[in-house]
Design a protein around this motif. Structure first.
Motif, PDB file in Angstrom:
ATOM      1  N   GLN A 219      55.207  15.169  18.827  1.00 35.90           N
ATOM      2  CA  GLN A 219      55.038  14.344  20.013  1.00 35.90           C
ATOM      3  C   GLN A 219      56.275  14.419  20.904  1.00 35.90           C
ATOM      4  N   LYS A 220      57.453  14.412  20.257  1.00 37.26           N
ATOM      5  CA  LYS A 220      58.708  14.509  21.010  1.00 37.26           C
ATOM      6  C   LYS A 220      58.808  15.863  21.698  1.00 37.26           C
ATOM      7  N   THR A 224      59.036  16.245  25.716  1.00 36.28           N
ATOM      8  CA  THR A 224      60.226  16.881  26.289  1.00 36.28           C
ATOM      9  C   THR A 224      59.853  18.096  27.132  1.00 36.28           C
ATOM     10  N   LYS A 225      58.914  18.908  26.631  1.00 31.68           N
ATOM     11  CA  LYS A 225      58.484  20.091  27.387  1.00 31.68           C
ATOM     12  C   LYS A 225      57.747  19.676  28.654  1.00 31.68           C
ATOM     13  N   ARG A 226      57.100  18.522  28.611  1.00 29.58           N
ATOM     14  CA  ARG A 226      56.412  18.013  29.804  1.00 29.58           C
ATOM     15  C   ARG A 226      57.413  17.722  30.917  1.00 29.58           C
ATOM     16  N   GLU A 230      63.881  21.751  26.978  1.00 31.53           N
ATOM     17  CA  GLU A 230      63.620  22.492  25.742  1.00 31.53           C
ATOM     18  C   GLU A 230      64.246  21.750  24.566  1.00 31.53           C
ATOM     19  N   VAL A 231      63.499  21.680  23.477  1.00 28.65           N
ATOM     20  CA  VAL A 231      63.976  20.976  22.288  1.00 28.65           C
ATOM     21  C   VAL A 231      64.226  21.981  21.180  1.00 28.65           C
TER      22      VAL A 231
END
Length: 299
Positions: A219-220, A224-226, A230-231
């Motif tokens: 979900q994170k 974050t990509k939304r 970048e994670v």
């Protein structure tokens, strides 16, 4: 109130208890669609005739069982329905067993059973309480969605729980699946330390203490990509403990576990002491107030 997914009767002896079945669990899951990489084009699946390449409507599809040599036995859905166990509405209990005798590997999925009408709620309550008092589970078979299930019926607080089960021949042999398994451990010192570690790490079972961290990470990642970022998750892969390091690792683990347990116990004791102190102060205030009011009346 949710709608029951099955309704029928629990039968044991000459007693019939009308019940409805409800889902007891739900899984954490984020829905994803498939796309061609680098585009916004959805990937969809179609039922296609491999010879003609044409799509086949669902009602014209039959099933075939591979009997080897490239040959198939074709079976129509109607033929499968004819030999199905039927639309039974009966949970026939054949015997009652001690819950502790059932290996958890047999359990498949949990459902709640609730009384289907108020008039017969007393028979439901009677069965539930009797199962709880004897620590027994009823072993039954029933039919749902054209399939026969083996199940246990047990009491859990105020509700009856049905667990669908695997049949004995559906449980795989660990020796065949896993292969070579080690013999009984002969290392007395290591075994004693391992037992100490288990004891030091033991505690009460609290289901709410455990969270689905993977779904949270997914979900994170989506969130974050939304936002156009970048994670990167970094996590070291554990290394196997060698036999030479086993004693050292066990000793350090026992000490760390006991230390954590000690600090937890101290915090718990401090909270209880503070609670008792607050209660005493409150009681003292009430007593003082009462005495003061009594003196005023006397005056």
């Amino acid at each position: 109130m949710a709608r029951s997914i099955w309704s029928g009767y629990i039968n044991f002896g000459l007693v019939s208890v009308p019940v409805g079945m409800y889902s007891a669990t739900e899984e954490h899951e984020l829905d994803f669609h498939q796309f061609q990489k680098g585009t916004s084009d959805r990937i969809r699946y179609k039922r296609v005739n491999e010879r003609t390449g044409r799509e086949v409507p669902f009602e014209k599809i039959v099933k075939g069982h591979d009997v080897g040599g490239g040959e198939y036995v074709i079976v129509d859905p109607e033929e499968l329905e004819d030999i199905a166990p039927g639309k039974s509405r009966s949970l026939e209990i054949s015997t009652f067993v001690d819950l502790d005798e059932i290996d958890p590997i047999h359990f498949q999925k949990s459902y709640y059973l609730g009384p289907s009408d108020k008039e017969n709620a007393s028979s439901y309550a009677l069965m539930r309480d009797a199962l709880a008092k004897t620590n027994r589970a009823g072993i039954a078979k029933f039919v749902m969605r054209g399939k026969e299930y083996l199940a246990t019926i047990r009491a859990d607080g105020k509700v009856l729980v049905l667990e669908t089960m695997f049949f004995a021949d559906e449980i795989r042999d660990p020796a065949k699946e896993v292969g070579n398994l080690p013999a009984k451990s002969g290392a007395t010192k290591q075994l004693s330390m391992a037992v100490n570690l288990i004891e030091a790490m033991s505690g009460e079972w609290k289901p709410s203490d455990y969270k689905d961290t993977y779904t949270e990470r997914v979900q994170k990642l989506v969130d974050t990509k939304r936002k156009g970022k970048e994670v990167v998750f970094t996590e070291e892969e554990p290394e196997a403990t060698t036999s030479t390091d086993l004693v050292t690792a066990l000793r350090a683990s026992v000490e760390a576990a006991r230390s954590r347990r000690g600090s937890t116990t101290k915090k718990s004791t401090a909270k209880k002491t503070a609670k008792k102190s607050t209660t005493k102060k409150s009681t003292a205030k009430k007593t003082t107030t009462k005495k003061a009011s009594t003196r005023k009346k006397a005056a």
